[in-house]
Motif scaffolding. Structure first.
Motif, short mmCIF file in Angstrom:
data_model
loop_
_atom_site.label_atom_id
_atom_site.label_comp_id
_atom_site.label_asym_id
_atom_site.label_seq_id
_atom_site.Cartn_x
_atom_site.Cartn_y
_atom_site.Cartn_z
N SER A 50 -50.28 56.61 0.38
CA SER A 50 -52.12 56.35 0.19
C SER A 50 -53.27 57.49 1.24
O SER A 50 -53.26 56.75 2.26
N VAL A 51 -54.10 58.65 0.30
CA VAL A 51 -54.62 58.98 1.49
C VAL A 51 -56.24 57.76 1.29
O VAL A 51 -57.18 58.12 0.54
N THR A 52 -56.32 56.50 1.47
CA THR A 52 -57.87 56.17 1.69
C THR A 52 -57.93 55.53 2.79
O THR A 52 -56.91 55.58 4.29
N SER A 53 -58.79 54.43 2.94
CA SER A 53 -58.86 54.10 4.53
C SER A 53 -57.98 52.56 4.56
O SER A 53 -57.77 52.26 6.01
N ASN A 54 -57.14 51.82 3.47
CA ASN A 54 -56.20 50.59 3.96
C ASN A 54 -54.72 51.35 3.36
O ASN A 54 -54.42 50.83 1.55
N PRO A 55 -54.86 52.50 3.71
CA PRO A 55 -52.84 53.14 2.55
C PRO A 55 -51.89 52.02 2.80
O PRO A 55 -51.81 51.22 3.42
N ASP A 70 -48.11 47.90 1.69
CA ASP A 70 -49.41 47.73 2.76
C ASP A 70 -49.17 48.03 4.13
O ASP A 70 -48.37 47.59 4.71
N THR A 72 -51.30 48.83 6.71
CA THR A 72 -51.81 47.45 7.23
C THR A 72 -51.07 46.34 8.34
O THR A 72 -50.43 46.06 9.42
N GLU A 97 -54.43 54.97 -5.67
CA GLU A 97 -53.62 54.68 -4.95
C GLU A 97 -52.99 53.76 -5.47
O GLU A 97 -51.96 52.70 -5.77
N ASP A 340 -49.96 59.68 9.57
CA ASP A 340 -51.21 60.03 9.74
C ASP A 340 -52.29 60.50 11.35
O ASP A 340 -52.51 59.97 12.32
N ASN A 342 -55.47 61.06 12.57
CA ASN A 342 -57.03 60.46 12.27
C ASN A 342 -56.71 59.53 12.76
O ASN A 342 -56.74 59.44 14.48
N SER A 343 -55.67 57.87 12.29
CA SER A 343 -55.01 57.41 13.29
C SER A 343 -54.03 58.04 14.00
O SER A 343 -54.01 56.73 15.57
#
Length: 392
Positions: A50-55, A70, A72, A97, A340, A342-343
């Protein structure tokens, strides 16, 4: 650990191995942890995050189920069961998500709402009156605005279909069946242009469609002949000029195209990729995936060799192919990945049933007399898993 033990690069008895010491070419990192997301002999076939801050990441398994994790914490969120055939892909809804779609060779695309658990909320299929049997799906994708679904099929009575549904209804909207002459291997909507769709096939063609047009003939904007069998394709949007399309062929070549080009502007053979991996045996080298990085115009290529003990990244930049990182300690044949940009998190999954999270740190190093910015990976995974008994 039980099961097949992966042999070292230099002692596998088939002439394979590294051309030089990988530590002299790649940054070397070792596997720290290992956790299974599936039982023995259950492969991870596909994944999507998913394209979210907590994918979250959805993985399609060879036992006809899907699992949600999850990213993370690498903890399981849900297991999704209900298909009666191989799951050919899995996708999160672009805007939610909690919504996951999975497609299967049983001819159905299921929508799962994670808020209500392991229960299909909707089912999409070709249920037209003259359909005696559901068309076996080979891939699918969701438009960037989340409005339309497109599913590709295998060859059926000399026709390969692209089928379309509106997600607000389970009724089939229509389809294309004149643009491909063999199995459709991948369907890929543009990540920012909802009406732009690309498809790839074993007939060697990558087709680009504008699905806002009224008929297939008008919708087909460009047909690109790869002169090979298309395995995987991917969009690489660019701020200026034409967007880029990647093509990984079944002969393990990489081609890069512009969306308005007649020929690939970059093409790397399996031999060239093997050489950049610093491997001896060309036949043992495979491309897993191509990913976009944050560097303008750069492609990250995930590659593997041997029985899975060799997992490496290469960079395609300015029409050149360069070695980046060696992900040491991998113990499975990797089939799929998610990156990802970005990260710089990298997830891999494969035939050992392992979902592995590789966490990068970036260093500026001097390698082989040149200044090379290298992505350095250390790995975190979920639990111990048995290895497959043989390379498929």
């Amino acid at each position: 650990m039980h099961g097949l033990e992966i042999e070292s690069d230099d002692d596998d008895g088939d002439g394979d191995g590294d051309m030089s010491n990988p530590a002299e070419v790649f940054r070397m990192y070792s596997l720290q942890h290992e956790v299974a997301v599936a039982r023995h002999r259950t492969y991870i076939l596909h994944m999507n995050a998913s394209v979210t801050s907590n994918p979250r990441v959805a993985v399609a398994l060879s036992d006809q189920s899907c699992a949600i994790y999850d990213v993370t914490q690498l903890s399981k969120v849900e297991t999704l069961c209900g298909h009666k055939g191989t799951v050919v892909n899995v996708r999160f809804s672009p805007g939610d998500e909690s919504l996951v779609y999975s497609a299967s060779s049983d001819g159905t695309i299921k929508l799962w709402d994670l808020r209500i658990g392991n229960q299909s909320a909707k089912e999409f299929k070709d249920d037209t009156e003259d359909s005696e049997k559901l068309k076996p799906l080979s891939d699918f994708d969701i438009a960037a605005d989340g409005r339309f679904i497109c599913g590709g099929t295998e060859l059926i009575h000399d026709d390969a279909f692209l089928l379309f549904w509106d997600i607000r209804s389970t009724n089939l909207l229509g389809g294309y069946w004149e643009s491909h002459t063999d199995d459709i291997t991948q369907v890929c909507f543009h990540p920012t242009k909802p009406d732009t769709l690309a498809s790839g096939s074993t007939d060697g063609l990558m087709n680009i469609f504008d699905i806002s047009k009224a008929c297939e003939e008008d919708a087909l904007q460009l047909s690109l002949n790869t002169e090979s069998s298309v395995a995987k394709i991917g969009w690489f949007p660019r701020e200026s000029g034409s967007d880029m399309l990647s093509c990984i062929t079944h002969t393990e070549d990489l081609q890069l195209w512009t969306s308005d080009g007649a020929y690939p502007f970059v093409q790397f053979s399996r031999e060239k990729i093997c050489h950049s991996m610093q491997r001896k045996l060309v036949e043992s080298c495979f491309i897993v995936d191509a990913h976009q990085t944050n560097t303008l115009g750069e492609v990250l290529l995930l590659t593997t060799a041997g029985r899975g003990e060799c997992l490496r990244t290469l960079a395609v930049n300015k029409n050149k192919l360069k070695p980046l990182s060696s992900l040491a300690g991998n113990k499975q044949i990797v089939r799929t990945s998610w990156y990802d940009r970005n990260s710089e998190l990298l997830l891999t999954g494969g035939e050992g049933g392992l979902l592995s999270l590789w966490k990068p740190s970036t260093h500026s190093e001097t390698d082989l007399g040149t200044n090379l910015k290298v992505n350095c990976y250390e790995v975190q995974t979920l639990s111990t898993a048995l290895l497959p008994e043989a390379l498929k």
